[in-house]
Every structure is written in structure tokens, then in C-alpha cells.
Motif scaffolding. Sequence first.
Motif, PDB file in Angstrom:
ATOM      1  N   PRO A  21       6.279  31.101  63.198  1.00  0.00           N
ATOM      2  CA  PRO A  21       7.473  31.209  62.611  1.00  0.00           C
ATOM      3  C   PRO A  21       8.383  29.995  62.154  1.00  0.00           C
ATOM      4  O   PRO A  21       9.178  29.719  60.986  1.00  0.00           O
ATOM      5  CB  PRO A  21       8.194  31.716  64.381  1.00  0.00           C
ATOM      6  CG  PRO A  21       7.399  30.602  65.157  1.00  0.00           C
ATOM      7  CD  PRO A  21       6.095  30.862  64.861  1.00  0.00           C
ATOM      8  N   GLN A  22       8.003  28.830  62.301  1.00  0.00           N
ATOM      9  CA  GLN A  22       7.787  27.957  60.967  1.00  0.00           C
ATOM     10  C   GLN A  22       8.294  27.230  60.018  1.00  0.00           C
ATOM     11  O   GLN A  22       8.177  26.693  59.302  1.00  0.00           O
ATOM     12  CB  GLN A  22       7.365  26.268  62.119  1.00  0.00           C
ATOM     13  CG  GLN A  22       5.696  26.115  61.485  1.00  0.00           C
ATOM     14  CD  GLN A  22       4.812  27.186  62.662  1.00  0.00           C
ATOM     15  OE1 GLN A  22       5.212  27.658  63.799  1.00  0.00           O
ATOM     16  NE2 GLN A  22       4.020  26.248  62.781  1.00  0.00           N
ATOM     17  N   LEU A  23       6.931  28.370  59.138  1.00  0.00           N
ATOM     18  CA  LEU A  23       6.580  28.715  57.546  1.00  0.00           C
ATOM     19  C   LEU A  23       7.351  29.343  56.985  1.00  0.00           C
ATOM     20  O   LEU A  23       8.162  30.047  57.697  1.00  0.00           O
ATOM     21  CB  LEU A  23       4.615  29.179  57.484  1.00  0.00           C
ATOM     22  CG  LEU A  23       3.997  28.676  57.936  1.00  0.00           C
ATOM     23  CD1 LEU A  23       2.510  28.799  58.418  1.00  0.00           C
ATOM     24  CD2 LEU A  23       3.368  26.951  58.048  1.00  0.00           C
ATOM     25  N   THR A  24       7.694  28.479  55.855  1.00  0.00           N
ATOM     26  CA  THR A  24       8.152  29.115  54.884  1.00  0.00           C
ATOM     27  C   THR A  24       7.199  30.414  54.812  1.00  0.00           C
ATOM     28  O   THR A  24       6.534  30.548  54.405  1.00  0.00           O
ATOM     29  CB  THR A  24       8.815  28.565  53.508  1.00  0.00           C
ATOM     30  OG1 THR A  24       6.811  28.137  53.275  1.00  0.00           O
ATOM     31  CG2 THR A  24       9.210  27.254  53.985  1.00  0.00           C
ATOM     32  N   ARG A  25       8.358  31.808  53.944  1.00  0.00           N
ATOM     33  CA  ARG A  25       7.646  32.785  53.763  1.00  0.00           C
ATOM     34  C   ARG A  25       6.367  32.639  52.924  1.00  0.00           C
ATOM     35  O   ARG A  25       5.579  33.538  52.098  1.00  0.00           O
ATOM     36  CB  ARG A  25       9.266  33.676  53.031  1.00  0.00           C
ATOM     37  CG  ARG A  25       8.348  34.959  52.043  1.00  0.00           C
ATOM     38  CD  ARG A  25       8.344  36.196  53.431  1.00  0.00           C
ATOM     39  NE  ARG A  25       7.650  37.499  52.929  1.00  0.00           N
ATOM     40  CZ  ARG A  25       7.576  38.788  53.677  1.00  0.00           C
ATOM     41  NH1 ARG A  25       7.799  38.882  55.113  1.00  0.00           N
ATOM     42  NH2 ARG A  25       7.301  39.628  53.163  1.00  0.00           N
ATOM     43  N   GLU A  26       6.949  31.013  51.826  1.00  0.00           N
ATOM     44  CA  GLU A  26       5.570  31.193  50.533  1.00  0.00           C
ATOM     45  C   GLU A  26       4.559  30.289  51.238  1.00  0.00           C
ATOM     46  O   GLU A  26       3.918  31.227  50.654  1.00  0.00           O
ATOM     47  CB  GLU A  26       6.797  30.092  49.824  1.00  0.00           C
ATOM     48  CG  GLU A  26       7.929  30.428  48.815  1.00  0.00           C
ATOM     49  CD  GLU A  26       9.675  31.398  49.141  1.00  0.00           C
ATOM     50  OE1 GLU A  26       9.371  30.197  50.473  1.00  0.00           O
ATOM     51  OE2 GLU A  26       9.906  31.761  48.863  1.00  0.00           O
TER      52      GLU A  26
END
Length: 288
Positions: free
Chosen positions: A130-135
Motif C-alpha cells: 500500500p505504500q507504493l504509488t499507483r504509477e
Amino acid sequence: MKLIATDLDGTLLSKNHEISDANKEALKLASEQGVEIIVATGRSYSAAKIPLDKAGLNFPIICLNGGKIYNERAQLLNSAPLDKATCKKIKQICTAQHVYFEVFTNKATFSESREKFIQVMVDIMASAFPQLTREEVEAQAKNRFQDEEVEIIDNFDQLFDREDIDVYKILAFSLDDEVLEQVEQNLKDDASIAITSSGFSNLEFNHPKAQKGIAVKEFAAQLGIEMKDVMAIGDNFNDASMIEMAGYGVAMGNAAEAIKDMADFTTKTNHEDGVAHAIQTLLSKELS
């Protein structure tokens, strides 16, 4: 210890899918001291070679969970493909449950839709990280098509009927645990299938002889090594057979709790050079 078998994803590889300098040096040190090294992974051979080549390492590889065994000269030592009728049964049940799946063969990895694959991977990775961005999630999902030689196909039955195709693994993905459980329940009593998992969101289907533990034992026997002299390192349920069968089973710090329970030792996580820590711990014990 005479042989070390290590998993790749979640074990030898960091979150960036690379082998850290610490892990690389630990493997080299063990090799210099006469310990044989083999990689045991659910990946295809070509995808397994990518991080090894990048780190300048060349080891024998058990790929597709034991579906194939290669020596360090890229020579195929053994293989255990799924029966074609079994493949059609797995496909039928996955399709009925609307479960996305991929088919790993001697030619390539086949998927019904690149877009569907990417969306499934985005959903899974967004849930797991969840810490990652959508990109960032989309970039990692698309990178999977670079690691594996994925081809798009619209008729799996025709693929299974091809005489030039051997199927070594079918990998099913779903974020719905109940759906995966239903798929497993429908197939678990079939003696022609070994069912494992390399993560919370998937099921892996192989021939019963295509299991990491069996493959490690076979490779060790060719070298005259007994399983009591083998250390196996892994993090998930497709590693369970080799961790249980090895004389010294090691679970990663990030491993599933059930894997830790069956292991002799729990090392650090894959983000903390857990493989290097396990090897250093073992070598220090043998030298003391």
C-alpha cells in the motif's frame, strides 16, 4: 553443509527483485569453501537467470517449482510436465470461478489478456504494498512482461493439444481467498496435481514430481550429497517441501508463519540480507 538451495522471490531477491551485494558475497564465500549452490524458484528458467546474470552469478537452477532442473551450463537435467488432460481440468475450474491464470510451457508463458493480467497484478500489488504509488505499482506490474516471456492466447485447449507444447506450471491469481479456496477444494484430491502457493493471492499447479524438495533431493543425489547435508532457504508454501526435507531448513524473516514453524532456523527478512545472515550463521557454526 554440502549444498545450499535458495528460493528467489521473497528470499534471495530484495523488493527491487535484485540480489544484494551481501547476499552475493555470502553465496560466493560458501561456494569458495566447497559448498554447492542451487537456486529453486517458481519462475521460468529465463526469468530466473535475469537477477543471477545481473549479479554476475551462475548456479544450477530448479525452475517452475521443480518442473525443470538445469545445471550451470544451461543443460536440462530433468523435467516433469503436467498431463494435458489435467491442464484442461485446471483451466475449466479456474474459468468457472472467473480466476485469472497463466500457463508456463517449454515455449513461453501464456496469458489470455495482457490488460487483464496487468489489472490483476496492479490490484494484488496495491494490496500487498500500500505504500507504493499507483504509477509505481503499474510499472512493476508491466515489468513482469519483461521478466517472463508472456504471449497472449485466446484458446488454451488448442495450446494444450499442440504436440510441441509441454506445460510445467499453471499459476492462478485472485484477491478473493474464498474463490481460491474453492478452486483448491475442487482439485485437491486429484493425484495428478501438486498444489502450492508462492503468495497470499495465488495457487500454483504442478506435476506431483515437480516440487522443490523432490528436485533438490534429485540434484543432491547426482552429486552424492545426502539431504542431511543440505540447507534450504525459502519464504512461502512452494518452498515447504525443500525446507522440510533438508537437513537444515531456513525460513526467511518475512516468511509465512507456517513456514517458520517447520523450519530449523528463521533468518532476517529479504530486505535485510536474510540469505547472507543464514549462510554466515551456518558457516560460523561449522567453523566453531
